[in-house]
Design an enzyme around this catalytic site. Structure first.
Site, PDB file in Angstrom:
ATOM      1  N   THR A  14      -8.879  -3.423   6.870  1.00 29.75           N
ATOM      2  CA  THR A  14      -7.756  -4.316   6.569  1.00 29.75           C
ATOM      3  C   THR A  14      -6.413  -3.612   6.767  1.00 29.75           C
ATOM      4  O   THR A  14      -5.505  -4.138   7.423  1.00 29.75           O
ATOM      5  CB  THR A  14      -7.864  -4.801   5.099  1.00 29.75           C
ATOM      6  OG1 THR A  14      -9.166  -5.351   4.908  1.00 29.75           O
ATOM      7  CG2 THR A  14      -6.828  -5.844   4.776  1.00 29.75           C
ATOM      8  N   VAL A 134      -0.800   3.714  -3.935  1.00 27.77           N
ATOM      9  CA  VAL A 134      -0.451   3.177  -5.254  1.00 27.77           C
ATOM     10  C   VAL A 134       0.273   1.848  -5.112  1.00 27.77           C
ATOM     11  O   VAL A 134       1.324   1.768  -4.473  1.00 27.77           O
ATOM     12  CB  VAL A 134       0.465   4.165  -6.031  1.00 27.77           C
ATOM     13  CG1 VAL A 134       0.797   3.612  -7.407  1.00 27.77           C
ATOM     14  CG2 VAL A 134      -0.178   5.532  -6.139  1.00 27.77           C
ATOM     15  N   LYS A 207      -5.093   5.024  -9.308  1.00 33.51           N
ATOM     16  CA  LYS A 207      -3.643   4.915  -9.068  1.00 33.51           C
ATOM     17  C   LYS A 207      -2.859   5.486 -10.242  1.00 33.51           C
ATOM     18  O   LYS A 207      -1.834   6.144 -10.073  1.00 33.51           O
ATOM     19  CB  LYS A 207      -3.277   3.451  -8.805  1.00 33.51           C
ATOM     20  CG  LYS A 207      -3.902   2.925  -7.519  1.00 33.51           C
ATOM     21  CD  LYS A 207      -3.889   1.415  -7.462  1.00 33.51           C
ATOM     22  CE  LYS A 207      -4.562   0.891  -6.199  1.00 33.51           C
ATOM     23  NZ  LYS A 207      -4.814  -0.546  -6.233  1.00 33.51           N
ATOM     24  N   GLY A 304      -3.712  -5.827   0.280  1.00 32.61           N
ATOM     25  CA  GLY A 304      -3.670  -6.600   1.528  1.00 32.61           C
ATOM     26  C   GLY A 304      -3.167  -5.740   2.673  1.00 32.61           C
ATOM     27  O   GLY A 304      -2.484  -4.720   2.463  1.00 32.61           O
TER      28      GLY A 304
HETATM   29  N1  HSE Z   1      -8.557  -3.202  -4.051  1.00 33.62           N
HETATM   30  C1  HSE Z   1      -7.204  -2.836  -4.269  1.00 33.62           C
HETATM   31  C2  HSE Z   1      -6.547  -3.918  -5.116  1.00 33.62           C
HETATM   32  C3  HSE Z   1      -6.504  -2.689  -2.957  1.00 33.62           C
HETATM   33  O1  HSE Z   1      -7.142  -4.975  -5.311  1.00 33.62           O
HETATM   34  O2  HSE Z   1      -5.457  -3.686  -5.611  1.00 33.62           O
HETATM   35  C4  HSE Z   1      -5.203  -1.976  -3.056  1.00 33.62           C
HETATM   36  O3  HSE Z   1      -5.352  -0.668  -3.491  1.00 33.62           O
END
Ligand code: HSE
Length: 443
Positions: A14, A134, A207, A304
């Site tokens: 992605t 992050v 994060k 995204g």
């Molecule tokens: N899977 C993560 C989210 C993607 O939904 O925030 C971004 O780090």
């Protein structure tokens, strides 16, 4: 024209796809910003022949990401593979040792090995940039490492997982069940390869580990984070939160306390009229409390392809401009050992939901257990549970003895007191399942 900055891109999922699109669309304007064009000269991907929505025909395919990382043609290795170990770690280490700048969106890798990788990058004199790791498109790393560096930070917290925020928002707005909305988030490319990382709170914790190091100058310590996910949140909890004037958000919180640094990830009830309660859908927010700036909150798309590619590109642009900063803002050897504050010192109100057998004396026994721990109740009500909703998924209710869903809200108390009271209530045998406990934060 100046020599292009040559990129090796590992991973065309992605975010990788978003980056290819961004570079193709940016063209001369991007070049004007940096004085030199950025060009993806080679890539690696699990499948060479996969049908893609972007054109990779002019890029050289290198099957092994570690070989790509040390490829003589590239200046920057862009790691979008993911995962804390394996090819991502091997390739990033190889790239740094080979004198390549590294740009990565891999929060798991950095949460586990951030301090060691930062030390390696510094030793070699190359960049290790991770804005995309992050909060998706929000420039949170730059805000902390650059914009707010004059401040002493006392707390950083936020909504750091787009998938969870999307699920909680849809559950509340549309009265839909967890699993149904998770599938939708996966289809939109927000979720991790293994969505258990999202809903279990681990992605948020990855994060948070990075934000903690940026805020407090400590070495990354993922294992020191208390983590709870959103899997146990039901529509009953969401509706109860609404009635009580709250919304449920999965928060990551890091703060300095007298006993050390507290890092925790858990569903939280936040007052409906606060800014954080109104961060909806796939959006994230990062709130930072500094001594001179006061409180800052950044809100934006947290997952995204487009937003994360935007963050990755900002790191690439820095390198094209010749900007190489210390990954965590301070010399790696000056990053302090992390001193963990006991989670049990957390103080605040609590929402508690119990599935109680409908027996004489059950209520009194529960109230007694709370009183024994010195916990004062703000309210106690009986609610309709998920299993009593017509057409709302499988029933969790046992056949046989009737049960009642009881919701209690406590006044300010300690984590330790609540845990002891709930353990005693479970031991008494008046409840048929593990109590639900959600912390309430005034923020
Ligand atoms: N899977 C993560 C989210 C993607 O939904 O925030 C971004 O780090």
């Amino acid at each position: 024209m100046a020599e292009p900055l040559k990129l090796g891109l590992a991973g065309i999922g992605t975010v990788g796809t978003g980056l290819v699109q961004l570079i193709a669309a940016g063209g001369d304007e991007l070049t004007a910003k940096t004085g030199r064009p950025a060009q993806i000269v080679a890539y690696s991907a699990r499948q060479k022949r996969k049908k893609r929505s972007v054109d990779v025909s002019k890029m050289r395919f290198v099957a092994n990401p570690v070989a790509l990382a040390t490829d003589p043609e590239i200046d920057v290795f862009v790691e979008l593979i993911g995962g804390e170990e394996g090819p991502a770690k091997e390739a990033v280490e190889a790239a740094l040792r080979a004198g390549k700048h590294v740009v990565t969106a891999n929060k798991a890798l950095l949460a586990h090995h951030g301090a060691a990788l930062a030390a390696l990058a510094e030793k070699i004199g190359v960049a290790l940039n991770f804005e995309g790791a992050v909060a998706g498109g929000i420039p949170a790393v730059k805000a902390m490492r650059e914009g707010l560096q004059g401040n002493d930070i006392s707390r950083v917290f936020g909504i750091l997982n787009g998938t969870c925020n999307y699920i909680l928002t849809k559950m509340e707005r549309e009265g839909r069940h967890f699993a149904d909305v998770l599938q939708e988030a996966q289809e939109q490319g927000y979720a991790e390869a293994d969505p258990a990382f999202d809903v279990g709170g681990f992605d948020t914790a990855h994060k948070l580990a990075l934000l903690t190091s940026l805020a407090f100058g400590t070495r990354t310590r993922f294992d020191a984070i208390y983590v709870e996910g959103i899997e146990t949140i039901t529509l009953t909890d969401i509706e109860a939160a609404t009635d009580l004037g709250y919304r449920i958000k999965l928060l990551g919180v890091a703060l300095r306390t007298d006993s050390g640094i507290e890092q925790r990830v858990h569903p939280t009830m936040v007052p409906r009229d606060t800014a954080i309660a109104n961060v909806d859908g796939v959006s994230n927010c990062v709130a930072i409390d500094g001594d001179f700036i006061g409180d800052v909150m950044l809100i934006g798309p947290g997952a995204g392809g487009g937003p994360t590619a935007s963050a990755v590109m900002s790191d690439i642009i820095d390198i094209a401009r010749g900007v190489v900063l210390r990954p965590f803002g301070i010399k790696a050897k000056h990053m302090k050992a992390y001193k963990k504050a006991a989670m049990r010192t957390h103080e605040g109100g609590y929402y508690i939901r119990l599935s109680v057998y409908d027996r004489t004396g059950a209520f009194a026994a529960i109230a007694q257990r709370m009183a024994t721990q010195g916990i004062s109740l703000e309210s106690i009500v009986q609610r309709r549970s998920d299993s009593e909703r017509p057409g709302q998924g499988r029933s969790t209710r046992k056949k046989g003895e009737p049960q009642a869903s009881v919701v209690m809200v406590t006044h300010e108390t300690t984590e330790a007191a609540v845990r002891k009271a709930l353990a005693a209530i479970e031991r008494d045998g008046h409840v048929d399942s593990k109590p639900q406990m959600i912390r309430i934060e005034k923020l």
